[in-house]
Design a protein around this motif. Sequence first.
Motif, PDB file in Angstrom:
ATOM      1  N   ALA A  53       0.908  -1.061  -0.095  1.00 19.07           N
ATOM      2  CA  ALA A  53      -0.120  -0.050   0.127  1.00 19.07           C
ATOM      3  C   ALA A  53       0.945   1.149  -0.152  1.00 19.07           C
ATOM      4  O   ALA A  53       1.575   1.271   0.978  1.00 19.07           O
ATOM      5  CB  ALA A  53      -1.100  -0.045   1.147  1.00 19.07           C
ATOM      6  N   GLN A  54       0.899   2.076  -1.068  1.00 17.15           N
ATOM      7  CA  GLN A  54       1.691   3.256  -1.069  1.00 17.15           C
ATOM      8  C   GLN A  54       1.273   4.165   0.124  1.00 17.15           C
ATOM      9  O   GLN A  54       2.301   4.667   0.621  1.00 17.15           O
ATOM     10  CB  GLN A  54       1.157   4.062  -2.474  1.00 17.15           C
ATOM     11  N   ARG A  55      -0.014   4.370   0.451  1.00 24.09           N
ATOM     12  CA  ARG A  55      -0.060   5.541   1.607  1.00 24.09           C
ATOM     13  C   ARG A  55       0.632   4.973   2.665  1.00 24.09           C
ATOM     14  O   ARG A  55       0.956   5.835   3.533  1.00 24.09           O
ATOM     15  CB  ARG A  55      -1.441   5.515   1.680  1.00 24.09           C
ATOM     16  N   ALA A  56       0.590   3.634   3.040  1.00 25.80           N
ATOM     17  CA  ALA A  56       1.143   3.310   4.364  1.00 25.80           C
ATOM     18  C   ALA A  56       2.505   3.199   4.586  1.00 25.80           C
ATOM     19  O   ALA A  56       3.261   3.818   5.324  1.00 25.80           O
ATOM     20  CB  ALA A  56       0.615   1.669   4.463  1.00 25.80           C
ATOM     21  N   LEU A  57       3.055   2.966   3.151  1.00 26.52           N
ATOM     22  CA  LEU A  57       4.691   3.346   3.112  1.00 26.52           C
ATOM     23  C   LEU A  57       4.924   4.673   3.315  1.00 26.52           C
ATOM     24  O   LEU A  57       5.817   5.140   3.989  1.00 26.52           O
ATOM     25  CB  LEU A  57       5.270   3.024   1.780  1.00 26.52           C
ATOM     26  N   GLU A  58       4.147   5.761   2.493  1.00 27.31           N
ATOM     27  CA  GLU A  58       4.548   7.084   2.532  1.00 27.31           C
ATOM     28  C   GLU A  58       4.239   7.579   4.079  1.00 27.31           C
ATOM     29  O   GLU A  58       5.174   8.424   4.619  1.00 27.31           O
ATOM     30  CB  GLU A  58       3.528   7.840   1.826  1.00 27.31           C
ATOM     31  N   SER A  59       3.218   7.135   4.961  1.00 25.28           N
ATOM     32  CA  SER A  59       3.093   7.559   6.207  1.00 25.28           C
ATOM     33  C   SER A  59       4.286   7.219   7.142  1.00 25.28           C
ATOM     34  O   SER A  59       4.633   8.044   7.816  1.00 25.28           O
ATOM     35  CB  SER A  59       1.801   7.061   6.676  1.00 25.28           C
ATOM     36  N   ILE A  60       4.754   5.817   7.083  1.00 23.58           N
ATOM     37  CA  ILE A  60       5.936   5.467   7.763  1.00 23.58           C
ATOM     38  C   ILE A  60       7.086   6.149   7.284  1.00 23.58           C
ATOM     39  O   ILE A  60       7.947   6.718   8.218  1.00 23.58           O
ATOM     40  CB  ILE A  60       6.094   3.964   7.465  1.00 23.58           C
ATOM     41  N   SER A  61       7.273   6.405   6.068  1.00 19.21           N
ATOM     42  CA  SER A  61       8.344   7.232   5.589  1.00 19.21           C
ATOM     43  C   SER A  61       8.428   8.530   6.261  1.00 19.21           C
ATOM     44  O   SER A  61       9.622   9.206   6.691  1.00 19.21           O
ATOM     45  CB  SER A  61       8.674   7.303   4.093  1.00 19.21           C
ATOM     46  N   LYS A  62       7.356   9.402   6.351  1.00 16.32           N
ATOM     47  CA  LYS A  62       7.249  10.524   6.974  1.00 16.32           C
ATOM     48  C   LYS A  62       7.833  10.556   8.214  1.00 16.32           C
ATOM     49  O   LYS A  62       8.230  11.684   8.567  1.00 16.32           O
ATOM     50  CB  LYS A  62       5.862  11.074   6.675  1.00 16.32           C
ATOM     51  N   ALA A  63       7.483   9.534   9.016  1.00 17.76           N
ATOM     52  CA  ALA A  63       7.681   9.485  10.316  1.00 17.76           C
ATOM     53  C   ALA A  63       8.998   9.250  10.650  1.00 17.76           C
ATOM     54  O   ALA A  63       9.751   9.779  11.634  1.00 17.76           O
ATOM     55  CB  ALA A  63       6.892   8.281  11.061  1.00 17.76           C
ATOM     56  N   VAL A  64       9.800   8.236   9.888  1.00 18.00           N
ATOM     57  CA  VAL A  64      10.948   7.996  10.243  1.00 18.00           C
ATOM     58  C   VAL A  64      12.327   8.534   9.213  1.00 18.00           C
ATOM     59  O   VAL A  64      13.393   8.552   9.780  1.00 18.00           O
ATOM     60  CB  VAL A  64      11.062   6.470  10.200  1.00 18.00           C
ATOM     61  N   SER A  65      11.967   8.956   7.965  1.00 21.86           N
ATOM     62  CA  SER A  65      12.935   9.455   7.066  1.00 21.86           C
ATOM     63  C   SER A  65      12.203   9.768   5.837  1.00 21.86           C
ATOM     64  O   SER A  65      11.882   9.428   4.759  1.00 21.86           O
ATOM     65  CB  SER A  65      13.889   8.435   6.472  1.00 21.86           C
ATOM     66  N   PRO A  66      11.535  11.321   5.960  1.00 22.38           N
ATOM     67  CA  PRO A  66      11.094  11.944   4.896  1.00 22.38           C
ATOM     68  C   PRO A  66      11.959  11.873   3.660  1.00 22.38           C
ATOM     69  O   PRO A  66      11.396  12.103   2.456  1.00 22.38           O
ATOM     70  CB  PRO A  66      10.737  13.545   5.480  1.00 22.38           C
ATOM     71  N   GLY A  67      13.134  11.824   3.659  1.00 22.60           N
ATOM     72  CA  GLY A  67      13.884  11.801   2.469  1.00 22.60           C
ATOM     73  C   GLY A  67      13.783  10.739   1.648  1.00 22.60           C
ATOM     74  O   GLY A  67      14.146  10.465   0.428  1.00 22.60           O
ATOM     75  N   LEU A  68      13.094   9.786   2.022  1.00 25.32           N
ATOM     76  CA  LEU A  68      12.772   8.484   1.150  1.00 25.32           C
ATOM     77  C   LEU A  68      11.516   8.800   0.358  1.00 25.32           C
ATOM     78  O   LEU A  68      11.367   7.981  -0.637  1.00 25.32           O
ATOM     79  CB  LEU A  68      12.479   7.263   1.962  1.00 25.32           C
ATOM     80  N   LEU A  69      10.685   9.850   0.556  1.00 24.85           N
ATOM     81  CA  LEU A  69       9.271  10.014  -0.307  1.00 24.85           C
ATOM     82  C   LEU A  69       9.687   9.947  -1.693  1.00 24.85           C
ATOM     83  O   LEU A  69       8.911   9.545  -2.465  1.00 24.85           O
ATOM     84  CB  LEU A  69       8.670  11.093   0.446  1.00 24.85           C
ATOM     85  N   PRO A  70      10.813  10.955  -1.980  1.00 28.99           N
ATOM     86  CA  PRO A  70      10.821  10.962  -3.449  1.00 28.99           C
ATOM     87  C   PRO A  70      11.219   9.608  -4.142  1.00 28.99           C
ATOM     88  O   PRO A  70      10.843   9.441  -5.316  1.00 28.99           O
ATOM     89  CB  PRO A  70      12.066  12.009  -3.572  1.00 28.99           C
ATOM     90  N   VAL A  71      11.918   8.710  -3.417  1.00 25.52           N
ATOM     91  CA  VAL A  71      12.373   7.565  -4.018  1.00 25.52           C
ATOM     92  C   VAL A  71      10.956   6.477  -4.074  1.00 25.52           C
ATOM     93  O   VAL A  71      10.726   5.813  -4.904  1.00 25.52           O
ATOM     94  CB  VAL A  71      13.335   6.688  -3.100  1.00 25.52           C
ATOM     95  N   ILE A  72      10.168   6.747  -3.085  1.00 26.42           N
ATOM     96  CA  ILE A  72       9.002   5.860  -3.086  1.00 26.42           C
ATOM     97  C   ILE A  72       7.986   6.619  -4.052  1.00 26.42           C
ATOM     98  O   ILE A  72       6.976   5.471  -4.776  1.00 26.42           O
ATOM     99  CB  ILE A  72       8.347   5.934  -1.723  1.00 26.42           C
TER     100      ILE A  72
END
Length: 297
Positions: free
Chosen positions: A98-117
């Motif tokens: 689920a894209q939204r779930a991955l983005e939510s986790i990424s926001k919490a632990v490492s926002p820099g991952l968002l562009p990769v996701i």
Amino acid sequence: MRKIPNYDLYGESARPPWFDAFNFEWIAERSRPNDWHIAAHRHDALLQILYIRSGSGHVVIESEKHAFSPPCVVVLPAQTVHGFVFSPDIDGLVITAAQRALESISKAVSPGLLPVIQRAAVIPVRASTGDDTLMPLFSLLEQEYRGNARGHIAAGMSLMIALFVQVARLSDAAAMPATSAVADRRSGQIKRFRELVATHFREHRAVDFYAEKLGITTAQLSRICRDELGHSPMSLVNQHLIREAQRDLVYSGLTIKQIAHALGFEDAAYFSRYFRKQTGATPKEFQAAAHTDLSLN
């Protein structure tokens, strides 16, 4: 009008966007019954990541064909139109989450991952890196999926974040910004801007419209987009509009005039001039070239 198929997993009806999905498959499991050919489709809420270890073939991402050079990783965010042709000797796997779930986790632990996701990509991998770094993560992901033990979704999502950290490093994104209020705010503004563009691009709005919706000035929006994405806000609006035009030209079966009107252009001739300015080709030229290039026979 011929629509692009929208699936949960290929060949299955799309589930609601809130569905918390996590799936692991070896590529041959689904592609062998389809004669190694997965036609163009999309997933509204699901991201897919493939690891191609060996074999050959290509992936179509939107209107471009990318040949596999194994080992490589393919990232396909939600709503990306994609299709595949695999050789019968393909060795690889695909994970759906689920894209939204991955983005939510990424926001919490490492926002820099968002562009990769959030960015479709085909990323080369050194054989040693794939065997030593990626395969242990993929093996754990398969174990969580096959075992279906208590908490396997949570464990799988955590492993996915670890996997995307490695993908970020592979794509030269190791220097991820530190988690901070500024990084979080900018990440949210960029995401909201993209959502607004997706909603209003057919209205051909000016940049100040989007800035007002975001509660910031036009200058602030321009600076955020250039700093974070390397493009002006209007460039991003044009990119989105052109991407939708290209999708329709390749997949919809509509006439150029119908496509122009569907995209908010009152004059098909003006649409053709706009399209040529943005891409270097007329809609008719692009359509003919794309149909030739994307022929999967």
